[in-house]
Design a protein around this motif. Structure first.
Motif, mmCIF file in Angstrom:
data_model
loop_
_atom_site.group_PDB
_atom_site.id
_atom_site.type_symbol
_atom_site.label_atom_id
_atom_site.label_comp_id
_atom_site.label_asym_id
_atom_site.label_seq_id
_atom_site.Cartn_x
_atom_site.Cartn_y
_atom_site.Cartn_z
ATOM 1 N N LYS A 2 0.841 -1.200 0.000
ATOM 2 C CA LYS A 2 0.000 0.000 0.000
ATOM 3 C C LYS A 2 0.871 1.243 0.000
ATOM 4 N N ARG A 3 0.350 2.272 -0.647
ATOM 5 C CA ARG A 3 1.083 3.531 -0.722
ATOM 6 C C ARG A 3 0.138 4.678 -0.411
ATOM 7 N N THR A 4 0.691 5.699 0.212
ATOM 8 C CA THR A 4 -0.048 6.921 0.455
ATOM 9 C C THR A 4 0.651 8.021 -0.322
ATOM 10 N N LYS A 5 -0.087 8.652 -1.223
ATOM 11 C CA LYS A 5 0.489 9.686 -2.078
ATOM 12 C C LYS A 5 0.475 11.041 -1.374
ATOM 13 N N ILE A 6 1.606 11.735 -1.449
ATOM 14 C CA ILE A 6 1.692 13.099 -0.942
ATOM 15 C C ILE A 6 2.181 13.978 -2.081
ATOM 16 N N HIS A 7 1.287 14.854 -2.552
ATOM 17 C CA HIS A 7 1.659 15.809 -3.596
ATOM 18 C C HIS A 7 2.287 17.016 -2.917
ATOM 19 N N THR A 8 3.459 17.415 -3.393
ATOM 20 C CA THR A 8 4.199 18.497 -2.759
ATOM 21 C C THR A 8 4.023 19.818 -3.502
ATOM 22 N N THR A 9 4.137 20.909 -2.770
ATOM 23 C CA THR A 9 4.180 22.214 -3.417
ATOM 24 C C THR A 9 5.571 22.351 -4.036
ATOM 25 N N LYS A 10 5.749 23.341 -4.890
ATOM 26 C CA LYS A 10 7.053 23.538 -5.527
ATOM 27 C C LYS A 10 8.152 23.788 -4.488
ATOM 28 N N LYS A 11 7.833 24.543 -3.422
ATOM 29 C CA LYS A 11 8.814 24.822 -2.364
ATOM 30 C C LYS A 11 9.255 23.540 -1.665
ATOM 31 N N LEU A 12 8.295 22.689 -1.317
ATOM 32 C CA LEU A 12 8.624 21.442 -0.636
ATOM 33 C C LEU A 12 9.331 20.484 -1.600
ATOM 34 N N GLN A 13 8.921 20.511 -2.858
ATOM 35 C CA GLN A 13 9.522 19.635 -3.865
ATOM 36 C C GLN A 13 11.026 19.895 -3.978
ATOM 37 N N LYS A 14 11.434 21.176 -3.905
ATOM 38 C CA LYS A 14 12.860 21.513 -3.975
ATOM 39 C C LYS A 14 13.631 20.909 -2.806
ATOM 40 N N LEU A 15 12.980 20.816 -1.639
ATOM 41 C CA LEU A 15 13.653 20.299 -0.443
ATOM 42 C C LEU A 15 13.744 18.772 -0.426
ATOM 43 N N LYS A 30 -6.706 3.918 1.095
ATOM 44 C CA LYS A 30 -7.915 4.264 1.842
ATOM 45 C C LYS A 30 -7.987 5.749 2.228
ATOM 46 N N LEU A 31 -6.837 6.326 2.579
ATOM 47 C CA LEU A 31 -6.825 7.720 3.028
ATOM 48 C C LEU A 31 -6.874 8.721 1.876
ATOM 49 N N GLY A 32 -6.710 8.242 0.651
ATOM 50 C CA GLY A 32 -6.678 9.163 -0.477
ATOM 51 C C GLY A 32 -5.356 9.910 -0.508
ATOM 52 N N LYS A 33 -5.307 10.954 -1.294
ATOM 53 C CA LYS A 33 -4.046 11.694 -1.436
ATOM 54 C C LYS A 33 -3.923 12.767 -0.361
ATOM 55 N N TRP A 34 -2.689 13.169 -0.132
ATOM 56 C CA TRP A 34 -2.370 14.256 0.788
ATOM 57 C C TRP A 34 -1.659 15.340 0.005
ATOM 58 N N ASN A 35 -1.674 16.552 0.522
ATOM 59 C CA ASN A 35 -0.894 17.644 -0.051
ATOM 60 C C ASN A 35 0.035 18.164 1.035
ATOM 61 N N GLY A 36 1.289 18.401 0.653
ATOM 62 C CA GLY A 36 2.271 18.872 1.623
ATOM 63 C C GLY A 36 2.877 20.196 1.192
ATOM 64 N N THR A 37 3.103 21.063 2.173
ATOM 65 C CA THR A 37 3.777 22.330 1.924
ATOM 66 C C THR A 37 4.724 22.596 3.082
ATOM 67 N N VAL A 38 5.637 23.519 2.878
ATOM 68 C CA VAL A 38 6.630 23.827 3.904
ATOM 69 C C VAL A 38 6.390 25.246 4.420
ATOM 70 N N PHE A 39 6.637 25.444 5.715
ATOM 71 C CA PHE A 39 6.617 26.790 6.298
ATOM 72 C C PHE A 39 7.720 26.844 7.346
ATOM 73 N N TYR A 40 8.047 28.045 7.781
ATOM 74 C CA TYR A 40 9.182 28.199 8.683
ATOM 75 C C TYR A 40 8.746 28.832 10.004
ATOM 76 N N VAL A 41 9.322 28.318 11.102
ATOM 77 C CA VAL A 41 9.176 28.917 12.422
ATOM 78 C C VAL A 41 10.589 28.998 12.985
ATOM 79 N N ASP A 42 11.044 30.182 13.320
ATOM 80 C CA ASP A 42 12.418 30.373 13.822
ATOM 81 C C ASP A 42 13.448 29.781 12.863
#
Length: 175
Positions: A2-15, A30-42
């Motif tokens: 089983k695989r869970t797909k995570i589609h990345t934003t361009k910013k996260l894709q670079k990382l 079962k969970l369907g796809k996810w979307n991931g993005t990056v943000f910064y704290v400190d």
């Protein structure tokens, strides 16, 4: 497997260049796809991962390049911890089987989910000032606040079309 797909934003894709797969023929499970993005704290990299079906959020904090080899287990532990915090009781082994292996993919241009994530990131920006540093931020509590925000699922504009991410994730895991 089983695989869970995570589609990345361009910013996260670079990382996470090394993790990006181009083979998109697998079912997203079962969970369907996810979307991931990056943000910064400190100046620390944090990831906001949002489930496409339920708009359920999971935040991964202080992710370094060395963490990428263990990103599957980091995600599963954070997801499980958030489910428990949100009152969704499930077995870790069962969740591990549902998720399977993470598969990172380029952006799918899902504007609805991206817009939703940007709105949630504005909420997090607001809380950054309240708590100061990443160490002082109660991440599970803040994610719970994101997950209890009213969301619209459905086509109509009836009151019954509004729910929250926790209820939707609970329904999805109960299926």
């Amino acid at each position: 497997m089983k695989r869970t797909k995570i589609h990345t934003t361009k910013k996260l894709q670079k990382l996470v260049k090394k993790l990006i797969s181009t083979d998109q023929n697998h079912d997203s499970g079962k969970l369907g796809k996810w979307n991931g993005t990056v943000f910064y704290v400190d100046r620390k990299k944090c990831w906001l991962l949002t489930n496409g079906l339920t708009k359920y959020n999971v935040i991964l904090t202080d992710i370094k390049a060395s963490d990428l080899t263990n990103i599957d287990s980091i995600f599963k532990e954070s997801f499980f911890g958030q489910l428990v915090y949100d009152g969704i009781i499930t077995d870790f082994e069962k969740l591990d089987l549902i998720i399977g292996q993470l598969e990172f993919l380029p952006t799918d241009n899902d504007r609805k989910t991206t817009g939703y994530q940007n709105h949630r990131l504005r909420d997090l920006d607001w809380w950054k000032y309240e708590f100061g540093s990443l160490e002082n931020m109660p991440i599970k509590d803040l994610t719970n606040r994101l997950n209890t925000s009213p969301i619209h699922i459905g086509k109509g504009h009836k009151t019954s079309d509004y729910t929250d991410s926790i209820k939707e994730m609970e329904k999805l895991l109960a299926e």
